[in-house]
Design an enzyme around this catalytic site. Structure first.
Site, PDB file in Angstrom:
ATOM      1  CG  ASP A   1     -17.036  -8.414  -3.125  1.00 24.28           C
ATOM      2  OD1 ASP A   1     -16.352  -9.040  -2.231  1.00 24.28           O
ATOM      3  OD2 ASP A   1     -16.648  -7.463  -3.620  1.00 24.28           O
TER       4      ASP A   1
ATOM      5  CB  SER B   1      -8.672   1.395  10.352  1.00 20.77           C
ATOM      6  OG  SER B   1      -9.478   0.333  10.335  1.00 20.77           O
TER       7      SER B   1
ATOM      8  CD  GLU C   1     -13.682 -12.200  -4.113  1.00 20.36           C
ATOM      9  OE1 GLU C   1     -13.591 -10.898  -3.972  1.00 20.36           O
ATOM     10  OE2 GLU C   1     -14.572 -12.673  -4.945  1.00 20.36           O
TER      11      GLU C   1
ATOM     12  CE  LYS D   1      -4.604  -1.419   0.737  1.00 24.72           C
ATOM     13  NZ  LYS D   1      -4.536  -2.748   1.416  1.00 24.72           N
TER      14      LYS D   1
ATOM     15  N   GLY E   1     -16.410 -14.009   1.373  1.00 19.95           N
ATOM     16  CA  GLY E   1     -16.686 -12.268   0.692  1.00 19.95           C
ATOM     17  C   GLY E   1     -16.191 -12.681  -0.727  1.00 19.95           C
TER      18      GLY E   1
ATOM     19  CB  SER F   1      -0.516  -8.341  -0.286  1.00 22.23           C
ATOM     20  OG  SER F   1      -1.527  -9.031   0.280  1.00 22.23           O
TER      21      SER F   1
HETATM   22  C1  LIG Z   1      -5.266  -3.591   1.182  1.00 22.86           C
HETATM   23  C2  LIG Z   1      -4.618  -5.041   1.263  1.00 22.86           C
HETATM   24  C3  LIG Z   1      -5.159  -6.065   0.213  1.00 22.86           C
HETATM   25  C4  LIG Z   1      -6.149  -5.680  -0.876  1.00 22.86           C
HETATM   26  O1  LIG Z   1      -5.718  -4.795  -1.866  1.00 22.86           O
HETATM   27  P1  LIG Z   1      -6.932  -4.021  -2.641  1.00 22.86           P
HETATM   28  O2  LIG Z   1      -6.131  -2.950  -3.442  1.00 22.86           O
HETATM   29  O3  LIG Z   1      -7.797  -3.241  -1.847  1.00 22.86           O
HETATM   30  O4  LIG Z   1      -7.600  -5.205  -3.471  1.00 22.86           O
HETATM   31  C5  LIG Z   1      -4.397  -7.181   0.248  1.00 22.86           C
HETATM   32  N1  LIG Z   1      -3.369  -7.424   1.151  1.00 22.86           N
HETATM   33  C6  LIG Z   1      -2.975  -6.533   1.904  1.00 22.86           C
HETATM   34  C7  LIG Z   1      -1.886  -7.104   2.829  1.00 22.86           C
HETATM   35  C8  LIG Z   1      -3.662  -5.272   2.130  1.00 22.86           C
HETATM   36  O5  LIG Z   1      -3.347  -4.441   3.078  1.00 22.86           O
END
Ligand SMILES: *Cc1c(COP(=O)(O)O)cnc(C)c1O
Length: 323
Positions: free
Chosen positions: A212, A80, A206, A55, A210, A306
């Site tokens: 969706d 948050s 996902e 992020k 969820g 991620s």
């Molecule tokens: C926010 C986040 C996601 C999902 O990312 P999106 O861009 O909302 O699809 C996946 N893994 C982690 C660790 C995140 O912080």
């Protein structure tokens, strides 16, 4: 052909802005994982990114493009989770004030981390107040610019730089899997894949609770759901974004789901075999591969990890409960 909200050129420009600021995170391989799946897997480790998740890429790319007036005014967001920390850190690095709207009952570690990066926290009551409305009101009153967690072109382009680096490092891939919440990461990565490896199929993953995104891709319309109960707190989104869905519809082949038990099993795999700490949401894509949700035999597969922000005691509890 319709024009999509972001192009590969936007991802390249984002990558230039992030140079020397974001970590170029490592791409790890694991003989054990390859043997278990019959594939050649390349794990892009955004759990080792600054503030512990991809992020940072999108948040920094967005604030770096503020006008002088926006920079003087400051930034606000109402997430948050990891996006809050990403905004607070990015704003700090760029000399911009940040305001984060968080529920009163947000975990102390998240509040502490956000404050530690210099963010001002405004608390709200998640049972009686609408955080988006509050965020918009504060933005208007205090001259702050709102940067949402995923449905924003600069955020999406920034997230795509993770996949750009993965292709640069691993070369041609047959498949690329990324976690999916609101779709910022998936839409950005799919944009990079389309340009750098047009034959590579891109798959979003996902939580089962969820799905969706899966239903949205199948029906061609954004499906809204109640906040799903899942360990993957970074993917507890209720719907894809308008912008992210436009890209996902065009560039993503498939969306699959994994269970919470499969996420915990994958956390254990990463810790014991690869010596890395990955948060439940960060395990989504890897869990799909390790648990046979996608046919990967004989293929070269990119797997995006991620994030790694999980409280250590919580991590221990989850792993112990799974036995
Ligand atoms: C926010 C986040 C996601 C999902 O990312 P999106 O861009 O909302 O699809 C996946 N893994 C982690 C660790 C995140 O912080």
């Amino acid at each position: 052909m319709s024009t999509l909200p972001i192009t590969f050129e936007d991802v390249v420009a984002a990558h230039d802005r992030l140079r020397g600021v974001a970590h170029r995170t490592p791409v790890l391989t694991s003989r054990t994982a390859n043997e278990r799946t019959g594939a050649q897997l390349f794990f892009k480790c955004e759990n080792l990114q600054r503030m512990g998740a991809f992020k940072f890429r999108g948040a920094y790319n967005a604030i770096a493009q503020f006008t002088p007036e926006q920079k003087a005014g400051g930034v606000i967001t109402f997430s948050s989770g990891n996006h809050a920390q990403a905004i607070a850190l990015s704003a700090n690095l760029l000399g911009v004030k940040s305001v984060i709207v968080m529920p009163y009952d947000a975990p102390a570690v998240k509040v502490g981390a956000t404050r530690g990066y210099g963010g001002e926290i405004v608390f709200y009551d998640r049972y009686t107040e609408d955080r988006e409305a509050l965020g918009q009101r504060l933005a208007a009153e205090r001259g702050l610019t709102l940067i949402p967690p995923y449905d924003h072109a600069h955020v999406m382009a920034g997230q795509g730089t993770a996949a750009k680096e993965l292709f640069e490092e691993a070369g041609e891939l047959d498949l690329l899997l990324t976690p999916l919440g609101g779709g910022g990461l998936l839409s950005g990565c799919a944009t990079a894949a389309h340009a750098l490896a047009p034959a590579c199929a891109v798959i979003g993953v996902e939580p089962e609770a969820g799905n969706d995104g899966q239903r949205s891709l199948q029906t061609g319309k954004i499906v809204h759901i109640d906040t799903p109960k899942t360990l993957a707190d970074g993917a507890q989104t209720q719907h894809l974004g308008n912008l992210t869905f436009e890209v996902i519809r065009e560039r993503v082949s498939e969306i699959v789901t994994v269970s919470d038990a499969e996420l915990v099993d994958t956390m254990k795999f990463f810790a014991s075999r690869m010596k890395i700490v990955v948060e439940p949401t960060g395990c989504l894509a890897a869990a799909a591969v390790l648990h046979g949700k996608v046919d990967v035999r004989g293929k070269r597969v990119g797997v995006l990890i991620s994030g790694g922000n999980v409280d250590l005691l919580r991590f221990a509890e989850l792993v112990q409960a799974a036995g």
